[in-house]
Design an enzyme around this catalytic site. Sequence first.
Site, short mmCIF file in Angstrom:
data_model
loop_
_atom_site.label_atom_id
_atom_site.label_comp_id
_atom_site.label_asym_id
_atom_site.label_seq_id
_atom_site.Cartn_x
_atom_site.Cartn_y
_atom_site.Cartn_z
N GLU A 289 0.88 -1.17 0.00
CA GLU A 289 0.00 0.00 0.00
C GLU A 289 0.91 1.22 0.00
OE1 GLU A 289 -3.16 0.45 -0.38
OE2 GLU A 289 -3.61 -1.69 -0.52
N CYS B 271 -3.03 8.65 3.99
CA CYS B 271 -3.01 8.19 2.60
C CYS B 271 -4.36 8.44 1.94
CB CYS B 271 -2.63 6.73 2.52
SG CYS B 271 -3.78 5.61 3.35
#
Length: 483
Positions: free
Chosen positions: A248, A282
Amino acid sequence: MAEHYANLIGGRWRKGERFHENRNPSDVSDLIGLYAQAGADDVDEAVAAGRAAMPAWRAIGLEQRQAIVNRIGNELMERSAELGELLSREEGKPLAEGRGEVFRAGQFFTYYAAEVLRQLGENADSVRAGIEIDMRREPMGLVAVVSPWNFPTATASWKIAPALAYGNAVIWKPANETPASAWALAEIIHRAGLPEGTFQLLMGPGAVVGNGLAGHPGVDAITFTGSYEVGREVAVTAAAKLTKFQLELGSKNALLVMDDADIDLAVAAAIGGGYSGTGQKCTSSSRLVVQENIHDAFVEKLAAAVGGLKVGHALADGTQVGPVVSERQLTANLDWMDRARAAGAEVAVGGERLQLAHDGFYMAPALLTGTTNAMAFNREEMFAPIAAVQKVGCYEEGLAVVNDTRFGLVAGIFTRSLARASHFRRHAETGCVTVNLPTAGTDYHVPFGGRKDSSFGSREQGRSAAEFYTQVKTAYIRAGEPE
């Protein structure tokens, strides 16, 4: 004297010879503790201990495994006020956010504790007569977890919890910026009743510990959350020995605001998505793509809201935006502001370093206007309390701007039109989409992940986690005829 905190290797706490100073970004005079730094020999020892522990953890009864994982989650939730304060103290997010993160981390463990008893296989008849087929999932083996500093407890938990629930041994390498939260979580897991060596904590530099785990022949899988650049290094190292990996990485999320949107609701979402956690998410909405008919009204309201945000010590009452995590991060943020001005962006509000009562890494939340997708700060992840507005003429242009990025984690739209919302949901090139909601904020029981350069590998969270933390075995059985 500052307290020394050790790594957990083979069921024993090991202090070692090297330590990292952990200081409060809200007040750098506050030394939280000294945290052990693992070396290459520690990596080797932890891998050996983890592999030795795997048979006992796999053989443990399912109800016992469920109880252990559930115990971890319940303690996290019960201690969320205490541990959330510690998290906010070392990472800088406001106290309410820190407590909320720890509570959510507990929910990851209780969710996956329930999944322990839901691991059902499949069966089928063979195309060959008299043969039956059994398909089931088995643990990957020894899983390395590399987690970031911005959600030091939650992100780690959504990796560690399924890894343990599905029967794997775990070595956890947390970010060096937030070792206190890591140590606190590791101490809870250590006391939960796992066989020695099933779970281990290796704090230390990424170049030594992270790379060491990614390249170790004894590691069966590695899951990483962090920057795109470091993620590529992990991928290259792991792929060289065909180790399963999951990444990720970065993001550059956009929030598209149409002319039929509820402007006040959209402004609130832009604040929550762009500035909570000091923009260090994020899922942060750092690109605000606004239709021209409402552009000026939206910017006016948003600038007033951004300018009214209270910046302060993470533990102080009323703080809405805490400090950024480090001096290095603050320097990078201020550099982005200089680059934005040089590129021709207008600063509607904020962007300067703040000198407050405590000596910390404070920055006034910033809003940029008059920007385009060609500008670097609209192309690269900043991890800063900075959002940039772009003006578009119509929905089609807005969607094109939203998709014009190498990242693809989250995209959101504000509109009252069902047709626009439905079209956007299908055509936004991201792994997650929000409609009339902030881009930040996800649930733990459904898949999470992105597209393009934001993610690689199977999705995290929910039942999708089984794709990474387990491997499928297909068995063919000829039982024969009964006598």
